[in-house]
Design an enzyme around this catalytic site. Sequence first.
Site, mmCIF file in Angstrom:
data_model
loop_
_atom_site.group_PDB
_atom_site.id
_atom_site.type_symbol
_atom_site.label_atom_id
_atom_site.label_comp_id
_atom_site.label_asym_id
_atom_site.label_seq_id
_atom_site.Cartn_x
_atom_site.Cartn_y
_atom_site.Cartn_z
ATOM 1 N N ASP A 32 0.844 -1.203 0.000
ATOM 2 C CA ASP A 32 0.000 0.000 0.000
ATOM 3 C C ASP A 32 0.875 1.247 0.000
ATOM 4 O O ASP A 32 1.566 1.519 0.985
ATOM 5 C CB ASP A 32 -0.904 -0.035 1.247
ATOM 6 C CG ASP A 32 -1.705 1.239 1.411
ATOM 7 O OD1 ASP A 32 -1.890 1.963 0.413
ATOM 8 O OD2 ASP A 32 -2.150 1.503 2.548
ATOM 9 N N ASP A 36 -4.017 3.936 2.725
ATOM 10 C CA ASP A 36 -5.447 3.707 2.996
ATOM 11 C C ASP A 36 -5.722 2.274 3.465
ATOM 12 O O ASP A 36 -6.878 1.881 3.615
ATOM 13 C CB ASP A 36 -6.308 4.056 1.769
ATOM 14 C CG ASP A 36 -6.028 3.149 0.581
ATOM 15 O OD1 ASP A 36 -5.100 2.302 0.678
ATOM 16 O OD2 ASP A 36 -6.714 3.275 -0.442
ATOM 17 N N ASP A 40 -2.004 -1.172 -3.686
ATOM 18 C CA ASP A 40 -2.345 -0.395 -4.885
ATOM 19 C C ASP A 40 -1.257 -0.524 -5.954
ATOM 20 O O ASP A 40 -0.195 -1.124 -5.709
ATOM 21 C CB ASP A 40 -2.603 1.073 -4.519
ATOM 22 C CG ASP A 40 -1.541 1.630 -3.592
ATOM 23 O OD1 ASP A 40 -0.352 1.285 -3.779
ATOM 24 O OD2 ASP A 40 -1.886 2.396 -2.666
ATOM 25 N N ASP A 109 -5.787 -10.412 -15.484
ATOM 26 C CA ASP A 109 -6.892 -11.338 -15.253
ATOM 27 C C ASP A 109 -8.045 -10.969 -16.189
ATOM 28 O O ASP A 109 -8.410 -9.794 -16.289
ATOM 29 C CB ASP A 109 -7.351 -11.219 -13.788
ATOM 30 C CG ASP A 109 -7.511 -12.564 -13.126
ATOM 31 O OD1 ASP A 109 -8.314 -13.367 -13.635
ATOM 32 O OD2 ASP A 109 -6.843 -12.800 -12.091
ATOM 33 N N ASP A 209 -10.203 -16.215 -16.044
ATOM 34 C CA ASP A 209 -10.896 -16.615 -14.818
ATOM 35 C C ASP A 209 -12.087 -17.532 -15.101
ATOM 36 O O ASP A 209 -12.939 -17.196 -15.936
ATOM 37 C CB ASP A 209 -11.409 -15.344 -14.124
ATOM 38 C CG ASP A 209 -12.056 -15.622 -12.790
ATOM 39 O OD1 ASP A 209 -11.329 -15.940 -11.849
ATOM 40 O OD2 ASP A 209 -13.297 -15.519 -12.699
ATOM 41 N N GLU A 263 -8.165 -20.807 -16.223
ATOM 42 C CA GLU A 263 -8.552 -21.477 -14.981
ATOM 43 C C GLU A 263 -9.698 -22.446 -15.276
ATOM 44 O O GLU A 263 -10.772 -22.036 -15.695
ATOM 45 C CB GLU A 263 -8.998 -20.449 -13.942
ATOM 46 C CG GLU A 263 -9.187 -21.087 -12.585
ATOM 47 C CD GLU A 263 -10.037 -20.257 -11.636
ATOM 48 O OE1 GLU A 263 -9.855 -20.408 -10.425
ATOM 49 O OE2 GLU A 263 -10.882 -19.468 -12.098
ATOM 50 N N HIS A 339 -4.361 -17.146 -4.917
ATOM 51 C CA HIS A 339 -5.140 -16.258 -4.053
ATOM 52 C C HIS A 339 -6.437 -16.906 -3.552
ATOM 53 O O HIS A 339 -7.146 -16.305 -2.759
ATOM 54 C CB HIS A 339 -5.458 -14.966 -4.809
ATOM 55 C CG HIS A 339 -6.400 -15.204 -5.945
ATOM 56 N ND1 HIS A 339 -5.993 -15.815 -7.124
ATOM 57 C CD2 HIS A 339 -7.723 -14.972 -6.082
ATOM 58 C CE1 HIS A 339 -7.037 -15.931 -7.937
ATOM 59 N NE2 HIS A 339 -8.096 -15.427 -7.326
ATOM 60 N N ASP A 340 -6.767 -18.101 -4.050
ATOM 61 C CA ASP A 340 -7.988 -18.800 -3.623
ATOM 62 C C ASP A 340 -7.691 -19.977 -2.696
ATOM 63 O O ASP A 340 -8.598 -20.738 -2.355
ATOM 64 C CB ASP A 340 -8.724 -19.398 -4.834
ATOM 65 C CG ASP A 340 -9.320 -18.347 -5.744
ATOM 66 O OD1 ASP A 340 -9.637 -17.242 -5.264
ATOM 67 O OD2 ASP A 340 -9.473 -18.654 -6.942
#
Length: 570
Positions: A32, A36, A40, A109, A209, A263, A339-340
């Site tokens: 970041d 925030d 990013d 993605d 995806d 995927e 990430h899953d």
Amino acid sequence: MNDRDATMSAPPDREWWKEAVVYEIYPRSFNDADGDGIGDLPGITEKVEYLDRLGVDVVWLCPVYDSPNHDNGYDISDYRAIMDEFGTIADWDELLAELHARDIRLIMDLVVNHTSDEHEWFRRSRRREGGYDDYYHWRDGSPDEPPNNWESIFGGSAWTYDEVREEWYLHLFHESQPDLNWRTPDVRADVKEMMTWWLEKGIDGFRMDAINLLSKPAGYPDGDPTASLVGEELFFNGPRLTAYLRELYDDVLSNYDAMTVAEMANTDIETAVEYLGEEGAGLDMIFQFEHMKIDWGPRGKYDPEGWGEFDLPELKEILSRWQTRLRDRGWNSVFLGNHDQARIVSRFGDDDEYHEESATLLATFLLTMGGTPYLYQGDEIGMTNFEFDTFDEVNDVETIGAVEDLLRRGVVDSFDEVRDLVNYASRDHARTPMQWDTTDNAGFTNGEPWLPVNENYPEINVQAALADPDSVWYYYQRLIDLRHDEDVFVYGEYDLLCPDDERIYAYTRTLGDDVMLVVLNWSAESARFDAGGIDVADAAVVVGNYDDPPVTPDEEALRPYEAVVYRLDA
Ligand code: ISL
């Protein structure tokens, strides 16, 4: 060298994406820059030098498009705009330039099975406006009875009744993610235009995806009610999927030197072959998930009746089948997490007593198998799973949906009964902030992080890893280098040894005269490798994750999670 030798040792069909090591970035959790609490694009740009030092060739960037974030960017409301929290398109341009300046490619993605319900197409479609009527899967019928029995991957019915249009719409994921209707030619035209737009901006390919869900069977028949996900046999790899993929290839992808990785859960090898390469539907490779389901229960990932168990022979059987049966017919991707998924060292290794040993064993595996390796952010420092105490701490829409479903169906009475399962399997484990250093919030943010930082950050962080020449990080760097130096790891044949051994995973990779032997003691006990019929007397150690590995692979026991790569061609 005669002609025949030259042909035998020359790697066939060289491609940059076969030789690449890919690093996946989940932007919300990476770095970041503006305080925030949310990662990013400028934060990623600050770390391009870091990625270059690690040695990766390609970054796969998870969605950065405009999104209301019900599924952290996998619910897209504008495919050509950057999410405010992540920055601007100028920030994105800068990231691409910084990556390309270091010869690191960027793949984006491509999430086109569904959009967000806030996408303009859906807003118009639900009002039957201007040609958008059929952009989604709409069905009429009584508001009390969904059109069929299909279940959403995120729990509950796959249909939601829309009060505006007074019809049901299909969503194989969250209700805020309506599925696009690929039968509508304008949908396909819009997607192709969008893909072209990004390729013209200079990207190097797409991770596609949930792409094998695009084609739904006509008439939306009921699925087998006993399936672990009702409808799965109908909506995965549906009737027109090959045609849709081929259309994307012919009309868009074939015009660029772009890589694709699709995927595709629930896809077997023969089906995969139909999609791969010029002979198939044009895809470069797929993510198959057979090995990612190895520790699920009979009723799927969040089955409180049986989870977390797997044995090594089964893992070897699955992976070896893909390695050998795709040979000369396609190309593999190699991954253990993303990430899953839960963190690889917690799931496939030992994040406690043998943390470093097992993290480096997994690195050895990922970087010596056949196919393109995918590393997930934080695995290079051995990041681990997070401990959830209460349901409130869970952020992931899939986990929340699964737990609510179990509660609704009375399978469990409280979160306490599934806490261990959530602590094992939740997608949130991969999404806790990247651990950069020992300062507050692991140096991820100066603000309040959107998801808690793992408490172990004072020990497990990039700064500490870079200060220690024996760290997991430097081992990854070394293995990436090795893969770049030795074609045999990219193009060599794969042969499994000792398939039934419960502790040792061993295989050879062979390209012409080059033969490498990889021996992994995938267990917390010491174990001896049985070379069977192969001659290992002249083996030479190339790399190992302990000091003083056995000089000859089968002469002494390997220590817990010991991994050694030998050269056999000497
Ligand atoms: O279908 C599955 C299991 O039966 C899943 O593995 C499924 O393939 C996966 O959940 C799809 O994931 C992708 O699409 C989702 C998104 O939430 C994930 O983050 C993404 O990787 C919806 O876009």
